[in-house]
Design a protein around this motif. Structure first.
Motif, PDB file in Angstrom:
ATOM      1  N   ASN A   1      -9.511  31.135 -44.450  1.00  0.00           N
ATOM      2  CA  ASN A   1      -8.294  31.311 -45.234  1.00  0.00           C
ATOM      3  C   ASN A   1      -7.382  30.086 -45.120  1.00  0.00           C
ATOM      4  OD1 ASN A   1      -5.738  33.782 -45.665  1.00  0.00           O
ATOM      5  ND2 ASN A   1      -7.519  33.501 -46.961  1.00  0.00           N
TER       6      ASN A   1
ATOM      7  N   ALA B   1      -6.353  27.348 -48.195  1.00  0.00           N
ATOM      8  CA  ALA B   1      -4.973  26.934 -48.462  1.00  0.00           C
ATOM      9  C   ALA B   1      -4.837  25.415 -48.349  1.00  0.00           C
ATOM     10  CB  ALA B   1      -4.025  27.631 -47.488  1.00  0.00           C
ATOM     11  N   TYR B   2      -5.521  24.840 -47.371  1.00  0.00           N
ATOM     12  CA  TYR B   2      -5.472  23.388 -47.165  1.00  0.00           C
ATOM     13  C   TYR B   2      -6.027  22.645 -48.380  1.00  0.00           C
ATOM     14  CZ  TYR B   2      -6.781  18.826 -45.200  1.00  0.00           C
ATOM     15  OH  TYR B   2      -6.950  17.484 -44.980  1.00  0.00           O
TER      16      TYR B   2
ATOM     17  N   ALA C   1      -6.340  23.674 -51.360  1.00  0.00           N
ATOM     18  CA  ALA C   1      -5.634  23.976 -52.604  1.00  0.00           C
ATOM     19  C   ALA C   1      -4.404  23.103 -52.810  1.00  0.00           C
ATOM     20  CB  ALA C   1      -5.216  25.449 -52.616  1.00  0.00           C
ATOM     21  N   GLN C   2      -3.990  22.375 -51.769  1.00  0.00           N
ATOM     22  CA  GLN C   2      -2.720  21.658 -51.850  1.00  0.00           C
ATOM     23  C   GLN C   2      -2.686  20.584 -52.942  1.00  0.00           C
ATOM     24  OE1 GLN C   2      -0.073  22.921 -50.292  1.00  0.00           O
ATOM     25  NE2 GLN C   2      -1.670  24.410 -49.785  1.00  0.00           N
TER      26      GLN C   2
ATOM     27  N   HIS D   1      -1.362  21.723 -56.182  1.00  0.00           N
ATOM     28  CA  HIS D   1       0.066  22.043 -56.262  1.00  0.00           C
ATOM     29  C   HIS D   1       0.948  20.805 -56.092  1.00  0.00           C
ATOM     30  CE1 HIS D   1      -0.659  26.380 -56.196  1.00  0.00           C
ATOM     31  NE2 HIS D   1      -1.545  26.177 -55.237  1.00  0.00           N
TER      32      HIS D   1
ATOM     33  N   ARG E   1       2.328  16.888 -50.854  1.00  0.00           N
ATOM     34  CA  ARG E   1       1.637  17.836 -49.975  1.00  0.00           C
ATOM     35  C   ARG E   1       0.807  17.164 -48.879  1.00  0.00           C
ATOM     36  NH1 ARG E   1       2.061  23.629 -51.295  1.00  0.00           N
ATOM     37  NH2 ARG E   1       3.325  23.659 -53.161  1.00  0.00           N
TER      38      ARG E   1
ATOM     39  N   TYR F   1       0.943  18.539 -45.101  1.00  0.00           N
ATOM     40  CA  TYR F   1       0.567  19.917 -44.825  1.00  0.00           C
ATOM     41  C   TYR F   1      -0.232  20.005 -43.528  1.00  0.00           C
ATOM     42  CZ  TYR F   1       0.972  24.424 -47.130  1.00  0.00           C
ATOM     43  OH  TYR F   1       1.350  25.692 -47.484  1.00  0.00           O
TER      44      TYR F   1
ATOM     45  N   GLU G   1      -4.571  33.480 -53.804  1.00  0.00           N
ATOM     46  CA  GLU G   1      -3.475  33.019 -54.644  1.00  0.00           C
ATOM     47  C   GLU G   1      -3.308  31.506 -54.566  1.00  0.00           C
ATOM     48  OE1 GLU G   1      -0.390  33.574 -57.430  1.00  0.00           O
ATOM     49  OE2 GLU G   1      -2.065  34.824 -56.762  1.00  0.00           O
ATOM     50  N   ASP G   2      -3.710  30.923 -53.438  1.00  0.00           N
ATOM     51  CA  ASP G   2      -3.589  29.467 -53.277  1.00  0.00           C
ATOM     52  C   ASP G   2      -4.266  28.719 -54.421  1.00  0.00           C
ATOM     53  OD1 ASP G   2      -2.838  29.319 -50.049  1.00  0.00           O
ATOM     54  OD2 ASP G   2      -4.149  30.977 -50.608  1.00  0.00           O
TER      55      ASP G   2
END
Length: 220
Positions: A112, A116-117, A119-120, A123, A130, A133, A210-211
């Protein structure tokens, strides 16, 4: 081991079967409810389905999930399951709990974090690239802390009721350290494998994160 809790959680058959299906089986075949960012990941999804080496590894992971009873595990651990304050940490949603391989929980959690990592970049914008992060560092820190605490407790309870590594047999200091080292290496390997399986499921299977889904530009 106390037989009562093991017997109790063995009854969680249908929930375990759901995990076996969506994590270890469904991403590797064509199903109507599998999804990914099409058409950009069409070739990647097909590559997953056709990767014989990958499917052999996943088969071993599924076998461990079905057969190993190392510890009582959460069974669906991810960052949304963990409630944290400055003073305490609580884990919620235990409906998937059963006796299984320890690496599954840890793998699910760091998988997980990895999602998230990665996906940065999707975004990032001109105001925030980002690049600072820290999710990847958190995953390393989490493993190192778990390793330290687990092996420390193992030392403290070396004369406990466990039968796998009797201290009277492994009391030689060098052998004792080698036993722990080998066990933790296998556990780390399992954890990375389960992390990869969970990540594949979240990218080309059912129920994403959601990421990735919140990235506005589908090309990214």
């Amino acid at each position: 081991m106390n037989e009562w809790p093991l017997a109790e959680f063995c009854a969680n058959v249908e929930i375990c079967r759901l995990t076996e299906q969506v994590v270890f089986s469904d991403p590797y075949k064509i199903l109507e409810y599998n999804r990914w960012t099409s058409p950009y990941l069409d070739a990647d999804a097909e590559a997953v389905r056709n990767d014989k080496v990958l499917k052999l590894e996943v088969a071993q992971l599924k076998s461990k999930f079905c057969e190993q009873t190392q510890a009582l595990i959460h069974g669906d651990l991810h960052t949304s399951s963990v409630m944290v304050t400055q003073d305490s940490t609580q884990v919620i949603d235990p409906e998937f709990a059963f006796y299984g391989p320890m690496g599954f929980d840890f793998g699910a959690f760091i998988g997980n974090l990895f999602l998230a990592y990665f996906a940065q970049d999707g975004h990032a914008d001109q105001e925030n690239d980002r690049k600072v992060y820290v999710l990847f560092k958190i995953s390393i820190y989490t493993w190192n802390l778990f390793h330290k605490k687990f092996t420390s407790l193992w030392d403290i309870h070396k004369d406990g009721p466990g039968e796998a590594y009797l201290h009277e047999i492994y009391k030689d200091l060098e052998l004792w350290e080698l036993v722990k080292q080998k066990y933790m290496i296998h556990l780390f390997h399992d954890s990375l494998g389960f992390a990869a399986a969970k990540m594949i499921r979240r990218i080309v299977g059912v129920v994403h994160v959601e990421d990735f889904d919140s990235i506005v530009d589908p090309v990214k």
